[in-house]
Scaffold this motif. Structure first.
Motif, short mmCIF file in Angstrom:
data_model
loop_
_atom_site.label_atom_id
_atom_site.label_comp_id
_atom_site.label_asym_id
_atom_site.label_seq_id
_atom_site.Cartn_x
_atom_site.Cartn_y
_atom_site.Cartn_z
N TRP A 86 33.09 -50.21 -6.15
CA TRP A 86 33.49 -49.00 -6.70
C TRP A 86 34.91 -49.22 -7.29
O TRP A 86 35.91 -49.92 -6.37
N LEU A 87 35.55 -48.93 -8.43
CA LEU A 87 36.59 -48.98 -8.99
C LEU A 87 37.26 -47.64 -9.25
O LEU A 87 36.37 -46.71 -9.49
N GLU A 88 38.44 -47.51 -9.44
CA GLU A 88 39.22 -46.48 -9.66
C GLU A 88 40.34 -46.71 -10.65
O GLU A 88 41.17 -47.73 -10.51
N SER A 89 40.23 -46.13 -12.02
CA SER A 89 41.27 -46.58 -12.96
C SER A 89 41.95 -45.32 -13.33
O SER A 89 41.57 -44.14 -13.51
N LEU B 286 47.87 -47.26 -24.58
CA LEU B 286 47.30 -46.68 -23.56
C LEU B 286 47.58 -47.76 -22.47
O LEU B 286 47.27 -48.89 -22.31
N THR B 287 48.14 -47.22 -21.08
CA THR B 287 48.46 -48.34 -19.94
C THR B 287 48.22 -47.65 -18.72
O THR B 287 47.95 -46.31 -18.70
N GLY B 288 47.49 -48.68 -17.95
CA GLY B 288 47.33 -47.95 -16.49
C GLY B 288 46.87 -49.28 -15.51
O GLY B 288 47.38 -50.43 -16.01
N PHE B 289 46.31 -48.86 -14.48
CA PHE B 289 45.94 -49.98 -13.46
C PHE B 289 44.54 -49.70 -13.06
O PHE B 289 43.81 -48.30 -13.14
N THR B 290 43.81 -50.39 -12.48
CA THR B 290 42.31 -50.40 -11.84
C THR B 290 42.45 -51.12 -10.46
O THR B 290 43.06 -52.17 -10.43
N ARG B 291 41.82 -50.50 -9.42
CA ARG B 291 41.92 -50.64 -7.98
C ARG B 291 40.68 -50.65 -7.61
O ARG B 291 39.90 -49.92 -7.95
N ASP B 292 40.37 -51.33 -6.48
CA ASP B 292 39.09 -51.46 -5.87
C ASP B 292 38.92 -50.36 -4.68
O ASP B 292 39.99 -50.24 -3.83
#
Length: 473
Positions: free
Chosen positions: A230-233, A248-254
């Motif tokens: 599962w990831l969350e962006s 567009l900028t951002g991050f993705t985490r587990d």
């Protein structure tokens, strides 16, 4: 290079001592930022440059023992970027062309220097300040890349239409199981790793981000044939001065561990709900039997003992209802939707025996919530006002300037020393109270991500304020 302050050290090389002196006086008079060192030959100038911390070089072109062009080439072997301003007696295009090829920063005709110290000082400060800014930006970029290289989250930046990848760190490969070069070649190829049931939701979030709306989306990813995570962006659009989305900028985490915990919690809550329902059913039967026999006995006999027993049975039923409600409440909320606060409060009023109490809705707003859970909290707040005040009591409901809402009564209020304790399970100041009503209220509020506090109302009654709520008035 002096970068800890605004001071600028200039090395001026010229074989004419009188010109040296005049230019030094003129430059230092024009700007108190400038300190000028001097040498009369290219060889001595090169030695001074090696030994001193120099921010900018001024050099004559025609000098015995080595021209300014030769001096420039020697300096560039040591430092390719230090600002170097050369001046000559005439505007010789051949000399100017060679100087530009050798990396000169600026080229000034010497005969125009007289009386133009201000111009020359401005050129020096502008070139030095630009170089310092570039070096600071370079160091910042290097540090950011170092941080990005060791970050657990994938940090990324795309063009406004997601068709160009501008930046990605190495964490992407660990989270998606996809080489970063593959993503650079095809910026939307990460969607091939997204679970088929989640792809449409991710695409919709991407489209909304391109339209300028910040997004947060959870989804599953196939890192390999046997591993699903599962990831969350989180994505933030970056706009230009005219409001247009530039990138567009951002991050993705587990978030696999968090989702696993949520699933386990939901399973436990489901088991607890089933257990509570079974226990409630098994307890209601003997309570109903006892209540029925007490009713028959009271028809045949008049005894205060029977009256006390009847009250005890009613009390058991109340406790059973509250315990069952508390067990089913848990820390989770269902689907949320926008709903009018007044609509929820009126629905709660219909489920509460208001007796002599009255309800006034001061103003209302649209709230994103689980309506069923919020109605449950409203019911308990109404009951709390009624049960803890004798005689007629008025309850007022209203909003808090776009940050939440309040329930307020004109009763006796809650002492300051008891305001934190009122939300504890089993806490009650009245004999007939179960002590679970406000605990349920707090659970509902917390499950929505809101906060609740107790204070005094305008009439010194109890006032419950729920904050951290996004309301649309």
């Amino acid at each position: 290079m002096n970068e800890e302050n605004d001071d600028i050290t200039v090395l001026y090389v010229d074989d004419e001592p009188d010109l040296l002196e005049l230019l030094v006086i003129g430059l230092e008079r024009e700007s108190d930022r400038l300190t000028v060192l001097t040498e009369t030959s290219a060889a001595d100038g090169l030695d001074r440059f090696r030994d001193a911390d120099v921010d900018c070089i001024l050099s004559d072109y025609a000098m015995p023992g080595g021209t300014g062009l030769e001096f420039l080439r020697s300096v560039r072997e040591i430092d390719p970027d230090v600002p170097f301003i050369m001046f000559a007696e005439t505007g010789d295009e051949h000399v100017a062309s060679e100087a530009i090829s050798a990396g000169v920063t600026d080229y000034v005709i010497e005969k125009a220097i007289g009386g133009q110290h201000e111009l020359l000082a401005r050129k020096i400060t502008a070139n030095v300040d630009r170089r310092r800014a570039e070096r600071r930006a370079q160091r910042t970029n290097e540090r950011l890349r170092e941080i990005a290289g060791v970050a657990n989250d994938a940090l990324w930046m795309f063009s406004d239409d997601w068709e160009e990848l501008l930046f990605i760190n190495e964490a992407h490969e660990r989270l998606f199981g996809q080489p970063t070069e593959e993503l650079r070649d095809a910026p939307d190829s990460f969607l091939d790793r997204v679970h088929p049931d989640d792809v449409d939701r991710v695409r919709q979030a991407m489209e909304r981000a391109s339209d300028g709306n910040p997004q947060s989306v959870e989804y599953r990813v196939h890192k390999s044939d046997s591993v699903v995570v599962w990831l969350e962006s989180h994505c933030t659009p970056i706009r230009s001065d005219d409001g247009t989305v530039r990138r567009l900028t951002g991050f993705t985490r587990d978030i696999t561990d968090r989702k696993r915990h949520e699933q386990e919690l939901a399973s436990r809550n489901e088991q607890l709900d089933g257990f509570a329902s079974t226990v409630a059913h098994d307890l209601r039967n003997p309570i109903n039997i006892a209540d029925g026999h007490l009713g028959l006995a009271r028809q045949q006999f008049d005894s205060e003992h029977l009256e006390a027993s009847a009250r005890a049975v009613v009390r058991m039923e109340e406790l059973l209802e509250d315990l069952l409600s508390l067990a089913r409440t848990g820390d989770e909320i269902g689907d949320t939707r926008p709903i009018d606060l007044a609509e929820v409060v009126r629905a709660a009023e219909d489920n509460v025996a208001m007796a002599e109490a009255s309800l006034a809705i001061e103003d209302t707003a649209t709230i994103e919530c689980d309506p069923t859970r919020l109605k449950e909290a409203a019911e308990n707040l109404l009951r709390n006002a009624i049960e803890h005040n004798e005689g007629r009591v008025e309850v007022t409901v209203g909003t808090l300037s776009g940050d939440g809402f309040f329930f307020e009564d004109d009763g006796v209020g809650i002492p300051v020393t008891e305001r934190e304790a009122v939300f504890e399970n089993g806490y009650s100041t009245i004999e007939k109270g179960t002590g679970f009503g406000l605990s349920i209220v707090e659970q509902v509020v917390t499950a929505h991500g809101w906060d609740i506090g107790v204070t005094s109302g305008d009439a010194d009654g109890a006032r419950f304020e729920v904050t951290g709520v996004s309301v649309d008035q």
